[in-house]
Design an enzyme around this catalytic site. Structure first.
Site, PDB file in Angstrom:
ATOM      1  N   HIS A  34       0.840  -1.201   0.000  1.00 45.31           N
ATOM      2  CA  HIS A  34       0.000   0.000   0.000  1.00 45.31           C
ATOM      3  C   HIS A  34       0.877   1.254   0.000  1.00 45.31           C
ATOM      4  O   HIS A  34       0.697   2.159  -0.823  1.00 45.31           O
ATOM      5  CB  HIS A  34      -0.909   0.003   1.234  1.00 45.31           C
ATOM      6  CG  HIS A  34      -1.789   1.212   1.324  1.00 45.31           C
ATOM      7  ND1 HIS A  34      -3.101   1.215   0.915  1.00 45.31           N
ATOM      8  CD2 HIS A  34      -1.546   2.476   1.783  1.00 45.31           C
ATOM      9  CE1 HIS A  34      -3.625   2.413   1.103  1.00 45.31           C
ATOM     10  NE2 HIS A  34      -2.698   3.199   1.641  1.00 45.31           N
ATOM     11  N   GLU A  35       1.846   1.278   0.912  1.00 42.24           N
ATOM     12  CA  GLU A  35       2.718   2.450   0.998  1.00 42.24           C
ATOM     13  C   GLU A  35       3.642   2.549  -0.218  1.00 42.24           C
ATOM     14  O   GLU A  35       3.981   3.654  -0.661  1.00 42.24           O
ATOM     15  CB  GLU A  35       3.552   2.388   2.289  1.00 42.24           C
ATOM     16  CG  GLU A  35       2.733   2.393   3.572  1.00 42.24           C
ATOM     17  CD  GLU A  35       1.785   3.571   3.663  1.00 42.24           C
ATOM     18  OE1 GLU A  35       2.018   4.609   2.993  1.00 42.24           O
ATOM     19  OE2 GLU A  35       0.783   3.451   4.392  1.00 42.24           O
ATOM     20  N   HIS A  38       1.908   4.606  -2.901  1.00 46.46           N
ATOM     21  CA  HIS A  38       2.048   6.048  -2.675  1.00 46.46           C
ATOM     22  C   HIS A  38       3.467   6.511  -3.020  1.00 46.46           C
ATOM     23  O   HIS A  38       3.671   7.520  -3.704  1.00 46.46           O
ATOM     24  CB  HIS A  38       1.757   6.385  -1.208  1.00 46.46           C
ATOM     25  CG  HIS A  38       0.338   6.205  -0.806  1.00 46.46           C
ATOM     26  ND1 HIS A  38      -0.715   6.736  -1.502  1.00 46.46           N
ATOM     27  CD2 HIS A  38      -0.213   5.557   0.275  1.00 46.46           C
ATOM     28  CE1 HIS A  38      -1.855   6.430  -0.889  1.00 46.46           C
ATOM     29  NE2 HIS A  38      -1.572   5.714   0.195  1.00 46.46           N
TER      30      HIS A  38
END
Length: 676
Positions: A34-35, A38
């Site tokens: 998920h990170e 980003h």
């Protein structure tokens, strides 16, 4: 970008170290990807990333490479990517003109780039979730098949005509592949559900089930099917109830034995086994079982043919106290049943079968078997029916029972009715004594007609050992005629479930109460269909035949997971699903541990669901989460100006308070409601 996991993801508190490590690694991968989404898009947009962190709190490991600090922190329930001009701990950075002047700050970038950065984590979760699921289906995913094991009498599925052994293929137009999906479809329903499937003889069926919404979540009243393999304790003994015929089998049965034949007649499902045992009545049977061999490491090989063993199992009989109770009204009439065709109605009270009065000449608990034995013969049943102007009238109805054995769909809960499957009605059995059998334990104890049973208690027997069932069983039958009037059938089932135990009854007569002990006796004329076997749940394996099929199956699983999460949120907001059904870290800890024990493929499916869960939860329009940031960006794109700094700061702190409040709420549910 802060990623906050749903509180239910705090699941690393129980189980063996190996399983905890598996779950921790999987959870870390979900957070990391998920990170990474980003981070990668931020770098692509030339944004200065100050920190990439997995977890919150103090750093366990931290290293600076280039301009970014990479950190692993102590609290592993989320993570964040901190960029110049975007810091949830300091929302004022988003509106700072000074920071926006830096061309590498997040706030200086065009709205479309900031939207891409914000949404990248969610998109990465969906992609990695798909990959997790595809790998799982390539390996093979075990699940409980969508086969009905039993139907709770009087509940929606029973009323709609679902039967033991039915295979459910569609609910509400959605394909059903496992029993878990049956439960989810029922729980997330908002009205009647179209159910399609096939009977045990492979004929198709279609019906409409109206879920029961009286509890914390909608339900239809079905349970999963058992397999033909005996469960075992850790010491290898089979899981059978002490005092039952299965416990006295010769030679003794063992855990993991697979039943293949009853008296040389092959059985292919648990329902076949039940039917065969019912047909044998009060006779002993010879079971043929396959006993799996044990390899050099001491692990049973369940796929091997194994040794064939023949074991004799004696009959079982109902244990009775000699009490015949009163009946309450019919609670439900089954769709398409003989009773429906004959004109039976809910709230009718059965008072006679032929010329035999219920409660005096005929024990209502014997109705399921008595009427099944009359299959194919037209009989007269007299019911008391309420008249429109008040009062009751007796109505004689002619009905032809079917050959459907009783007590296989027995009352499982205190409020369940007694099913009479031969005609298709469910009735209440009131704990008010109408007659006492001569020479019975009840007569010896001085129980008289007209007395009311308030409570049944069954104390543990020394020969039962110290297993999970070795505790006092109490059935509260109510203190007056209006409370729990339909509980006696459930109490009677408990007498059968614990065959070594004596019964303690609390009885009310007029204004006095007394407690008496009774020793139930076996009725040799009334065979009990259960013989004490405890089986593992039925299992099936969903495995793709090619890599492309694995991705198709993974995509379908992710699509269904995302839809189910949205439906869950909808049901919570509309009140169809109670917030008290939510579980926090302790409740999910147990679930996560159990999933990890099922193997890598099951864990990967769990990680796929986890990824879908994070994608949906983190994209909700809650300030501080990704969805909240998207709302502010959408506002900026429409109005061509940044949101008001005070509004943005207030909203961010409100979002933080909401998330922390949710975490505290579900922890309280675990401790005080679910009592983990």
């Amino acid at each position: 970008m802060i990623l906050l996991l749903n509180p239910c993801l705090m699941a690393l508190t129980l189980g063996s170290l190996q399983n905890i490590l598996y779950v921790a690694l999987g959870l870390g991968m979900v957070i990391f990807f998920h990170e990474l989404g980003h981070f990668a898009v931020a770098k692509w947009c030339d944004v200065h990333v100050e920190q990439f962190s997995i977890g919150f709190g103090p750093a366990i490991l931290a290293k600076k490479w280039g301009e970014t600090v990479y950190a692993l922190r102590a609290i592993p329930f989320g993570g964040y990517v901190q960029m110049l001009g975007q810091d949830d701990a300091d929302p004022s950075q988003l509106t700072s003109e000074e920071i926006a002047a830096d061309p590498r700050s997040f706030s200086s970038k065009p709205v479309w780039q900031r939207m891409a950065i914000i949404s990248a984590g969610v998109i990465m979760n969906l992609i990695t979730g798909l990959i997790f699921c595809a790998i799982a289906f390539a390996m093979g995913v075990e699940s409980v098949p969508a086969i009905v094991g039993s139907v709770e009498p009087g509940h929606p599925a029973w009323v709609a005509g679902l039967e033991r052994g039915d295979k459910i293929e569609k609910m509400g137009g959605r394909t059903i592949r496992s029993f878990e999906e049956v439960s989810i479809s029922a729980a997330l329903s908002t009205g009647p559900i179209d159910v399609e499937g096939r009977r045990r003889d492979d004929t198709p069926f279609k019906t409409v089930v109206v879920p029961d919404t009286s509890g914390n979540r909608p339900s239809i009243g079905v349970s999963f099917s058992s397999s033909l393999r005996l469960m075992k304790f850790l010491n290898g003994d089979p899981t059978v109830m002490p005092g039952t015929p299965a416990a006295s089998a010769e030679p003794p049965l063992q855990g993991l034995d697979l039943i293949t034949h009853v008296d040389d007649v092959e059985v292919k499902s648990f329902q076949d086994l039940e039917d065969r045992l019912v047909s044998k009545g009060g006779e002993a049977v010879t079971l043929t079982v396959r006993r799996p061999p044990v390899n050099a490491a001491g692990v049973p090989d369940l796929d091997a043919q194994g040794e064939e063993i023949k074991s004799r199992v004696g009959p079982g009989f109902f244990r009775t106290l000699g009490l015949s109770m009163d009946t309450g009204p019919i609670t439900a009439v089954r769709l398409g049943s003989p009773a429906q065709k004959a004109g039976f109605l809910a709230k009718d009270k059965i008072v006679k079968v032929g010329d035999r009065a219920i409660g005096t000449a005929l024990n209502p608990l014997r109705l399921p078997d008595e009427l099944s034995q009359m299959a194919g013969k037209e009989i007269e049943i007299t019911v008391a029916r309420q008249k429109d102007g008040g009062g009751n009238q007796e109505v004689v109805l002619k009905v032809t029972p079917e050959s459907s054995p009783g007590w296989l769909d027995a009352p499982l809960r205190a409020g369940d009715a007694l099913a009479i499957p031969a005609i298709g009605v469910a009735i209440q059995v009131v704990p008010v004594v109408l007659s006492v059998d001569p020479g019975s334990p009840a007569e010896a104890a001085g129980i008289k007609p007209g007395q009311r049973i308030l409570k049944l208690a069954l104390l543990p027997h020394p020969d039962e050992g110290s297993g999970p069932d070795a505790k006092t069983v109490e059935v509260d039958l109510g203190s007056d005629k209006e409370k729990n009037v339909n509980n006696w059938a459930f109490a009677f089932v408990q007498l059968q479930r614990y065959p070594l135990r004596k019964a303690t009854l609390t009885i009310k007569e007029d204004s006095e109460t007394r407690t008496i002990d009774l020793e139930p006796v076996a009725d040799k004329e009334w065979p009990y269909p259960r013989r004490g076997f405890a089986m593992y749940p039925a299992r099936t394996t969903q495995q793709a035949k090619s890599f492309s099929e694995a991705f198709k199956m993974g995509y379908a699983n992710m699509e269904k997971s995302v839809l189910n999460i949205y439906m869950t949120l909808r049901s919570l907001f509309t009140g169809h699903l109670s917030v008290f059904e939510l579980h926090g870290p302790l409740g999910i800890a147990r679930a996560a541990y159990e999933i990890s024990k099922l193997g890598i493929s099951s864990l990967l499916i769990f990680l796929g669901f986890l990824s879908a869960n994070l994608a949906v939860i983190n994209f909700l329009p809650i300030p501080m989460l990704d969805g909240g940031h998207m709302v502010f960006l959408a506002y900026e794109a429409i109005t061509r100006k940044k949101p008001n700094e005070k509004v943005q700061i207030a909203a961010t702190y409100a979002g933080m308070a909401f998330v922390l409040g949710l975490m505290l709420f579900v922890i309280c549910l675990d401790l005080f409601v679910h009592k983990f």
